[in-house]
Write a protein that holds these residues in place. Structure first.
Motif, mmCIF file in Angstrom:
data_model
loop_
_atom_site.group_PDB
_atom_site.id
_atom_site.type_symbol
_atom_site.label_atom_id
_atom_site.label_comp_id
_atom_site.label_asym_id
_atom_site.label_seq_id
_atom_site.Cartn_x
_atom_site.Cartn_y
_atom_site.Cartn_z
ATOM 1 N N CYS A 29 -17.763 -7.406 6.949
ATOM 2 C CA CYS A 29 -16.845 -7.320 7.691
ATOM 3 C C CYS A 29 -15.967 -6.042 7.552
ATOM 4 O O CYS A 29 -15.463 -5.777 6.419
ATOM 5 C CB CYS A 29 -15.670 -8.488 7.985
ATOM 6 N N ALA A 30 -15.920 -5.230 8.840
ATOM 7 C CA ALA A 30 -15.252 -3.901 8.432
ATOM 8 C C ALA A 30 -14.487 -3.325 9.782
ATOM 9 O O ALA A 30 -15.097 -3.724 10.865
ATOM 10 C CB ALA A 30 -16.061 -2.914 7.867
ATOM 11 N N PRO A 31 -13.479 -2.381 9.840
ATOM 12 C CA PRO A 31 -13.124 -1.843 10.902
ATOM 13 C C PRO A 31 -14.067 -0.937 11.584
ATOM 14 O O PRO A 31 -14.739 -0.399 10.734
ATOM 15 C CB PRO A 31 -11.949 -1.101 10.560
ATOM 16 N N PRO A 32 -14.135 -0.639 12.940
ATOM 17 C CA PRO A 32 -14.986 0.216 13.581
ATOM 18 C C PRO A 32 -14.943 1.661 13.036
ATOM 19 O O PRO A 32 -15.958 2.316 13.287
ATOM 20 C CB PRO A 32 -14.731 0.071 14.886
ATOM 21 N N ALA A 33 -13.649 2.080 12.782
ATOM 22 C CA ALA A 33 -13.544 3.310 12.308
ATOM 23 C C ALA A 33 -13.515 3.586 10.803
ATOM 24 O O ALA A 33 -13.508 4.775 10.243
ATOM 25 C CB ALA A 33 -12.203 3.994 12.599
ATOM 26 N N SER A 34 -14.324 2.623 10.102
ATOM 27 C CA SER A 34 -14.443 2.628 8.653
ATOM 28 C C SER A 34 -16.006 3.483 8.602
ATOM 29 O O SER A 34 -16.632 3.684 9.276
ATOM 30 C CB SER A 34 -14.436 1.515 7.909
ATOM 31 N N GLN A 35 -16.163 3.690 6.981
ATOM 32 C CA GLN A 35 -17.614 4.209 6.810
ATOM 33 C C GLN A 35 -18.553 3.199 6.270
ATOM 34 O O GLN A 35 -19.267 3.196 5.395
ATOM 35 C CB GLN A 35 -17.343 5.419 5.775
ATOM 36 N N ALA A 36 -18.505 1.815 6.848
ATOM 37 C CA ALA A 36 -19.145 0.626 6.518
ATOM 38 C C ALA A 36 -20.711 0.999 6.640
ATOM 39 O O ALA A 36 -21.450 0.531 6.166
ATOM 40 C CB ALA A 36 -18.897 -0.381 7.449
ATOM 41 N N LEU A 162 -14.236 -5.094 4.107
ATOM 42 C CA LEU A 162 -13.898 -3.737 3.651
ATOM 43 C C LEU A 162 -12.657 -3.612 4.419
ATOM 44 O O LEU A 162 -12.576 -3.552 5.744
ATOM 45 C CB LEU A 162 -15.076 -2.920 4.099
ATOM 46 N N ASN A 163 -11.642 -3.087 3.596
ATOM 47 C CA ASN A 163 -10.290 -2.752 4.285
ATOM 48 C C ASN A 163 -10.172 -1.065 4.286
ATOM 49 O O ASN A 163 -10.339 -0.663 3.210
ATOM 50 C CB ASN A 163 -9.335 -3.597 3.511
ATOM 51 N N THR A 164 -9.590 -0.540 5.050
ATOM 52 C CA THR A 164 -9.583 0.915 5.363
ATOM 53 C C THR A 164 -8.046 1.037 5.766
ATOM 54 O O THR A 164 -7.548 0.614 6.584
ATOM 55 C CB THR A 164 -10.361 1.650 6.118
ATOM 56 N N GLU A 165 -7.359 1.734 4.538
ATOM 57 C CA GLU A 165 -5.866 2.258 4.961
ATOM 58 C C GLU A 165 -5.696 3.686 4.966
ATOM 59 O O GLU A 165 -6.259 4.145 4.083
ATOM 60 C CB GLU A 165 -5.173 1.552 4.121
ATOM 61 N N ILE A 166 -4.882 4.146 5.767
ATOM 62 C CA ILE A 166 -4.520 5.582 5.586
ATOM 63 C C ILE A 166 -3.010 5.521 5.187
ATOM 64 O O ILE A 166 -2.110 5.238 5.889
ATOM 65 C CB ILE A 166 -4.791 6.291 6.965
ATOM 66 N N SER A 167 -2.967 6.357 4.046
ATOM 67 C CA SER A 167 -1.634 6.249 3.595
ATOM 68 C C SER A 167 -1.092 7.916 3.122
ATOM 69 O O SER A 167 -1.631 8.514 2.199
ATOM 70 C CB SER A 167 -1.339 5.394 2.124
ATOM 71 N N GLY A 168 -0.390 8.445 4.087
ATOM 72 C CA GLY A 168 -0.078 9.903 3.830
ATOM 73 C C GLY A 168 -1.175 10.571 4.024
ATOM 74 O O GLY A 168 -1.891 10.680 4.885
ATOM 75 N N ASP A 169 -1.738 11.316 3.080
ATOM 76 C CA ASP A 169 -2.701 12.116 3.083
ATOM 77 C C ASP A 169 -3.897 11.563 2.282
ATOM 78 O O ASP A 169 -5.032 12.197 2.128
ATOM 79 C CB ASP A 169 -2.517 13.610 2.682
ATOM 80 N N ARG A 170 -3.996 10.203 2.116
ATOM 81 C CA ARG A 170 -5.097 9.529 1.585
ATOM 82 C C ARG A 170 -5.714 8.444 2.338
ATOM 83 O O ARG A 170 -5.145 8.000 3.191
ATOM 84 C CB ARG A 170 -4.614 8.883 0.339
ATOM 85 N N VAL A 171 -6.962 8.343 2.288
ATOM 86 C CA VAL A 171 -7.579 7.356 3.056
ATOM 87 C C VAL A 171 -8.386 6.383 1.961
ATOM 88 O O VAL A 171 -8.981 6.846 1.120
ATOM 89 C CB VAL A 171 -8.800 7.777 3.765
ATOM 90 N N GLU A 172 -7.860 5.173 1.868
ATOM 91 C CA GLU A 172 -8.302 4.152 0.667
ATOM 92 C C GLU A 172 -9.146 3.161 1.266
ATOM 93 O O GLU A 172 -8.889 2.486 2.138
ATOM 94 C CB GLU A 172 -6.985 3.794 0.058
ATOM 95 N N PRO A 187 -12.391 -11.817 -8.322
ATOM 96 C CA PRO A 187 -10.733 -12.032 -8.161
ATOM 97 C C PRO A 187 -9.881 -10.693 -7.585
ATOM 98 O O PRO A 187 -8.723 -10.759 -7.447
ATOM 99 C CB PRO A 187 -10.478 -12.465 -9.806
ATOM 100 N N GLU A 188 -10.827 -9.684 -7.675
ATOM 101 C CA GLU A 188 -9.972 -8.268 -7.656
ATOM 102 C C GLU A 188 -10.739 -7.589 -6.466
ATOM 103 O O GLU A 188 -11.947 -7.681 -6.173
ATOM 104 C CB GLU A 188 -9.712 -7.473 -8.707
ATOM 105 N N THR A 189 -10.046 -6.631 -5.691
ATOM 106 C CA THR A 189 -10.808 -5.824 -4.745
ATOM 107 C C THR A 189 -11.623 -4.605 -5.703
ATOM 108 O O THR A 189 -11.248 -4.414 -6.701
ATOM 109 C CB THR A 189 -9.918 -5.108 -3.755
ATOM 110 N N ILE A 190 -12.451 -4.001 -4.782
ATOM 111 C CA ILE A 190 -13.156 -2.992 -5.677
ATOM 112 C C ILE A 190 -12.604 -1.484 -4.732
ATOM 113 O O ILE A 190 -12.990 -1.544 -3.564
ATOM 114 C CB ILE A 190 -14.635 -3.019 -5.705
ATOM 115 N N LYS A 191 -12.309 -0.740 -5.529
ATOM 116 C CA LYS A 191 -12.136 0.740 -4.512
ATOM 117 C C LYS A 191 -13.168 1.644 -4.517
ATOM 118 O O LYS A 191 -13.956 1.756 -5.464
ATOM 119 C CB LYS A 191 -10.733 1.307 -5.318
ATOM 120 N N LEU A 192 -13.500 1.991 -3.395
ATOM 121 C CA LEU A 192 -14.541 2.473 -3.019
ATOM 122 C C LEU A 192 -14.231 3.968 -2.464
ATOM 123 O O LEU A 192 -13.108 4.166 -1.897
ATOM 124 C CB LEU A 192 -15.166 1.962 -1.780
#
Length: 207
Positions: A29-36, A162-172, A187-192
């Motif tokens: 499950c991922a947002p359409p604008a992500s790199q899934a 998959l969660n994609t967030e834009i914070s300032g100049d970073r895409v996480e 139990p924790e998320t994985i940063k990709l």
């Protein structure tokens, strides 16, 4: 340990105790604008793959894989909007042992009649168990989520969120595995890092 099928991402496999059990269905499950789609590409690396596309033509999808000369090219088939469950069922029944099925995206199928959709998922899971194969169902979490999404997430064995967030100049990008039937949910998320390929930020998530 029960034999597992690789996700194509070694660090993720280690976190999942070797990968995903044969016969499993996975909802990505991922947002359409992500790199899934990069994750879907990784899933094709380990086994022969049947790739069912519901919103892009076969040549466009195949061309993307051919650009990656080091990767195998899956068999790509287009699922039209007319009777999509019937078309998809006929195609997945051709899936051979130890293979991967990708449906990208699932949203078209999830808009079908609930009873017929449940029967489709049941038939798919029976075929996967009989062939020790794996299915990845790409579910777009956009502005219009199909009514049958709850059915999908309840029926599948594993959920990748998959969660994609834009914070300032970073895409996480962070990957959560909240559901893992027959295994251990993380139990924790994985940063990709999703750019031209999939990389995992090991600074915090990997010991």
């Amino acid at each position: 340990m029960v034999s597992r099928l690789s996700t194509g991402i070694p660090v993720l496999d280690r976190k999942l105790d070797g990968g995903i059990p044969p016969g499993s269905t996975v909802a990505l499950c991922a947002p359409p604008a992500s790199q899934a789609e990069l994750l879907l590409t990784e899933f094709t690396a380990s086994r022969p793959t049947l790739y069912l596309t519901t919103d892009r033509d076969e040549e466009t999808v195949s061309a993307g894989f051919r650009r990656e000369s080091s990767r195998r090219t899956p068999e790509v088939r287009y699922i039209p909007g007319d009777a999509p469950l019937d078309h998809a069922r006929r195609l997945f029944q051709r899936l051979r042992s130890d293979s991967t099925l990708i449906i990208d995206p699932m949203n078209l199928l999830e808009r079908e009649d609930p009873t017929r959709y449940r029967n489709f998922l049941h038939d798919l899971q029976s075929h996967l168990r009989g062939t020790d194969s794996l299915a990845i169902l790409h579910c777009l979490d956009g502005r219009w989520v199909p009514d049958q999404r709850d059915i999908t997430e309840h029926a599948v064995d594993v959920v990748f969120q998959l969660n994609t967030e834009i914070s300032g100049d970073r895409v996480e990008n962070r990957l959560a595995v909240p559901k893992f039937r027959g295994g251990r949910a993380l139990p924790e998320t994985i940063k990709l890092e999703l750019t031209e390929s999939v990389a995992i930020d090991t600074s915090r998530d990997i010991a």
